[in-house]
Design a protein around this motif. Structure first.
Motif, mmCIF file in Angstrom:
data_model
loop_
_atom_site.group_PDB
_atom_site.id
_atom_site.type_symbol
_atom_site.label_atom_id
_atom_site.label_comp_id
_atom_site.label_asym_id
_atom_site.label_seq_id
_atom_site.Cartn_x
_atom_site.Cartn_y
_atom_site.Cartn_z
ATOM 1 N N THR A 93 147.588 -74.350 -95.385
ATOM 2 C CA THR A 93 148.008 -74.389 -93.987
ATOM 3 C C THR A 93 147.098 -75.364 -93.254
ATOM 4 O O THR A 93 145.889 -75.137 -93.142
ATOM 5 N N ALA A 94 147.675 -76.454 -92.795
ATOM 6 C CA ALA A 94 146.913 -77.511 -92.138
ATOM 7 C C ALA A 94 146.605 -77.148 -90.689
ATOM 8 O O ALA A 94 147.324 -76.377 -90.051
ATOM 9 N N LEU A 95 145.529 -77.733 -90.178
ATOM 10 C CA LEU A 95 145.164 -77.536 -88.768
ATOM 11 C C LEU A 95 146.137 -78.239 -87.837
ATOM 12 O O LEU A 95 146.362 -77.789 -86.717
ATOM 13 N N ALA A 99 149.104 -81.889 -92.315
ATOM 14 C CA ALA A 99 150.168 -81.287 -93.122
ATOM 15 C C ALA A 99 150.925 -82.365 -93.889
ATOM 16 O O ALA A 99 151.200 -82.215 -95.084
ATOM 17 N N GLY A 100 151.238 -83.447 -93.221
ATOM 18 C CA GLY A 100 151.937 -84.552 -93.889
ATOM 19 C C GLY A 100 151.084 -85.199 -94.965
ATOM 20 O O GLY A 100 151.571 -85.521 -96.050
ATOM 21 N N LEU A 112 151.954 -85.313 -98.993
ATOM 22 C CA LEU A 112 152.030 -86.598 -99.692
ATOM 23 C C LEU A 112 151.095 -86.615 -100.906
ATOM 24 O O LEU A 112 151.462 -87.112 -101.974
ATOM 25 N N ALA A 113 149.919 -86.036 -100.766
ATOM 26 C CA ALA A 113 148.988 -85.953 -101.895
ATOM 27 C C ALA A 113 149.596 -85.122 -103.024
ATOM 28 O O ALA A 113 149.444 -85.448 -104.211
ATOM 29 N N HIS A 119 140.784 -83.140 -98.357
ATOM 30 C CA HIS A 119 141.421 -82.283 -97.367
ATOM 31 C C HIS A 119 140.616 -81.024 -97.049
ATOM 32 O O HIS A 119 141.056 -80.201 -96.251
ATOM 33 N N ARG A 120 139.445 -80.931 -97.643
ATOM 34 C CA ARG A 120 138.567 -79.786 -97.353
ATOM 35 C C ARG A 120 138.233 -79.778 -95.857
ATOM 36 O O ARG A 120 137.931 -80.805 -95.267
ATOM 37 N N GLY A 121 138.304 -78.626 -95.255
ATOM 38 C CA GLY A 121 137.980 -78.509 -93.830
ATOM 39 C C GLY A 121 139.119 -78.880 -92.904
ATOM 40 O O GLY A 121 138.971 -78.827 -91.685
#
Length: 140
Positions: A34-36, A41-42, A46-47, A103-105
């Protein structure tokens, strides 16, 4: 006031080089990031697509789906493995480690795994969906 239900979108099944023989147990792994924000999120979705391109050459991978819930800024994978060691080897791969570190944090991650007595795509997806759609409150 009711909360809008999450809408999970799923990619087509991507087979790996390992085959689940009839009646052979498989390891199922489900990830949920779950992105901030929507930008993160995009980027993580993509990764995931980049990692998916290597799937046909990933030892021990039976196959996988990517999934996303755009409104919830969530995405992840449901992957099926021949064994625990194959999953561990993938998690330790340099390209996977680069993705995790990049993407950590930038959001929260939760994951689960289990052994299925046999690989049935409908059963695996139904169990994964149950994990992905239950409340995430209090889970980090």
């Amino acid at each position: 006031m009711s909360t809008p239900k999450s809408r999970l979108l799923r990619s087509p099944w991507r087979p790996g080089p390992a085959h689940a023989a009839s009646g052979t147990p498989v390891l199922v792994s489900v990830t949920d990031f779950t992105a901030l924000g929507h930008g993160q999120a995009g980027a993580i979705a993509l990764a995931g697509l980049r990692l998916r391109r290597t799937w046909a050459r990933t030892p021990g991978a039976v196959g996988m789906w990517l999934w996303t819930d755009p409104r919830g800024k969530r995405s992840g994978s449901v992957s099926v493995w021949a064994d625990e060691r194959s999953l561990g080897d993938f998690v330790a791969r340099p390209d996977h480690l680069r993705t995790v570190r990049a993407h950590r944090g930038r959001g929260t991650m939760r994951a689960t795994s289990w052994t299925a007595e046999r690989f049935d795509p409908q059963d695996v997806w139904a169990a994964a969906r149950l994990f992905l759609t239950r409340s995430t409150k209090g889970i980090s």
